[in-house]
Enzyme design. Structure first.
Site, short mmCIF file in Angstrom:
data_model
loop_
_atom_site.label_atom_id
_atom_site.label_comp_id
_atom_site.label_asym_id
_atom_site.label_seq_id
_atom_site.Cartn_x
_atom_site.Cartn_y
_atom_site.Cartn_z
CD GLU A 169 37.55 47.38 17.74
OE1 GLU A 169 37.76 48.60 17.70
OE2 GLU A 169 37.92 46.60 16.83
CD GLU A 354 41.05 50.46 19.57
OE1 GLU A 354 40.92 50.53 18.32
OE2 GLU A 354 41.20 49.38 20.17
#
Length: 444
Positions: A169, A354
């Site tokens: 991320e 995720e």
């Protein structure tokens, strides 16, 4: 929807796994680990709920065998975890912590013994404190030290890794943490945000070079994505939403897959960009073997003169929300993955690395009825199934997360786990969502 039977309809080679991260579960007070900038951030009043940190977390360092057994017993085929840079190198560089090497040796061996594919991540936000105090990711030297750390991981563990991600991320590492200031190090200025938006991609690129030098050929990066909607159809709203989409999503897609940055954002960022940043883009756009997508929610963007730099802010819609206050919008997952494939990644395999929800979970008579979480997974898996059926090369799906854990600025207040953790006793209790995955994966 109280079951996940849809899992049975996926191709036999589709990977189902669970994901965690080192700082959120391991407990960095164990095994000679160094500290990271989250430990420093948590000491600042108002940064983390109750000034909580990851010193104990879920004590996964001590209980990893129990946790790996939970993954295997649920019939998942893969485990996405992260290595801790300050555990392996307590000073960020120099002396290697032999206890850390033993821990990850044992962890990987345990996974393989249980038939799990190890999906490793090099960086899931635990920057060693020494670098945080010297400019962190704004400092190009940090990318060099990251490359050295990468080389240690490759030499020690690459023989047992199925897959490796460089950065988890980058938008969160850069923008959320250096412009919005919500995560460590909590900076709130445009120059820091912009510089780290570039330098975190340089770190990815330099790590990838090291990975290739070690002859490892299943490496990628994990991008967190949001579906961005305009507040209304006025021209200002549409322009604001387009800029937000570029910053959150396309900045990374354009750089990684096309060796350039998107025009609207680059024009805004240009005054703060590092010198000669253009020279880095060829390295940043070197080929990757797969790309990961983390997806949770959408954002609605409206023009906002109170924000003179961006000219916009986000606002809430009217959809049901998770315990994080995030709107539940599964359609967004299908849209962004399809766009990524068609416009950028082409034939590169995609993994949903995720997806999951925070929920207010309660144990009643030893049972945790988290049916809203099961429904969340079902609705998102439906969209993943659509993608697979339409020949988008989505190859796997990882539920976030195995365990309730340290949820960053929210401390231990928000629970994402398939397994409940009592943070006083560290007892693990599988929730009904865990059993729903177990039943469906067993039937598969």
């Amino acid at each position: 929807m109280n079951d996940l039977k849809i899992i049975e309809t996926f191709p036999s080679d589709f990977v189902f796994g669970v994901a965690t991260s080192s700082y959120q579960i391991e407990g960095n007070s164990y095994g000679g680990s160094g500290t990271c900038h989250w430990d420093d951030f948590a000491k600042t009043p108002g940064s983390v709920i109750n000034k909580e940190n990851g010193s104990i977390a879920c004590a996964h360092y001590l209980k990893y065998k129990e946790d790996i057994a939970l993954i295997a017993d649920a019939v998942f085929s893969a485990y996405r975890f992260s290595f801790s840079w300050p555990r392996i190198l307590p000073d960020g560089k120099g002396s290697i912590n032999s206890k850390a090497i033993s821990f990850y040796d044992n962890l990987l061996d345990e996974m393989l013994q249980k038939g799990l594919k190890p999906f490793g991540t090099l960086y899931h936000w635990d920057l060693p404190s020494i670098f945080g105090k010297n400019g962190g990711w704004k400092n190009r030297d940090t990318t060099k030290w990251f490359a050295d750390y990468t080389d240690i991981v490759m030499r020690k563990f690459s023989d047992r890794l199925y897959s490796l991600a460089t950065i988890n991320e980058p938008w969160c590492v850069a923008w959320l943490s250096h412009y919005l200031g919500e995560h460590a190090p909590g900076e709130k200025n445009a120059a820091s945000g912009v510089q780290t938006m570039h330098m975190i991609l340089v770190a990815h690129a330099e790590a990838l070079q090291v990975i290739r030098a070690n002859n490892f050929n299943n490496a990628g990066i994990v991008l967190n994505k949001q579906f961005v909607s305009p507040h209304d159809e006025t021209e200002n709203s549409l322009l604001s939403a387009a800029l937000s989409d570029e910053i959150h999503n396309l900045w990374f897609d354009e750089a990684i897959f096309k060796g350039r940055y998107p025009n609207q954002t680059l024009e805004l960022f240009e005054p703060f960009m590092p010198q000669n940043y253009e020279k880095d883009l060829q390295l940043i756009s070197q080929p990757i073997d797969w790309v990961g997508v983390n997806y949770y929610t959408r954002s609605i963007i409206k023009p906002d003169k109170a924000n003179p730099f961006l000219g916009f802010s986000s606002t809430k819609g009217n959809l049901p929300t998770t315990d994080m206050g995030w709107e539940i919008y599964p359609q967004g997952l299908e849209y962004i993955v399809k766009r990524l494939h068609e416009s950028y990644s082409k034939e590169v395999p995609i993994f949903i690395t995720e997806n999951g929800m925070a929920n207010q979970d309660f144990i009643e008579d030893g049972i945790i009825n988290d049916f809203s979480r099961i429904k969340y997974y079902y609705e998102h898996l439906k969209k993943v199934k659509n993608l697979v059926e339409n020949d988008v090369p989505v190859k796997g799906y990882f539920a976030w997360s195995l365990l309730d854990n340290f949820e960053w600025a929210f401390g231990y207040k928000k629970r994402f786990g398939l397994v409940h953790v009592d943070f006083n006793t560290l007892k693990r209790t599988p929730k009904n969502s865990y059993y729903a995955f177990q039943k469906a994966l067993n039937a598969r």
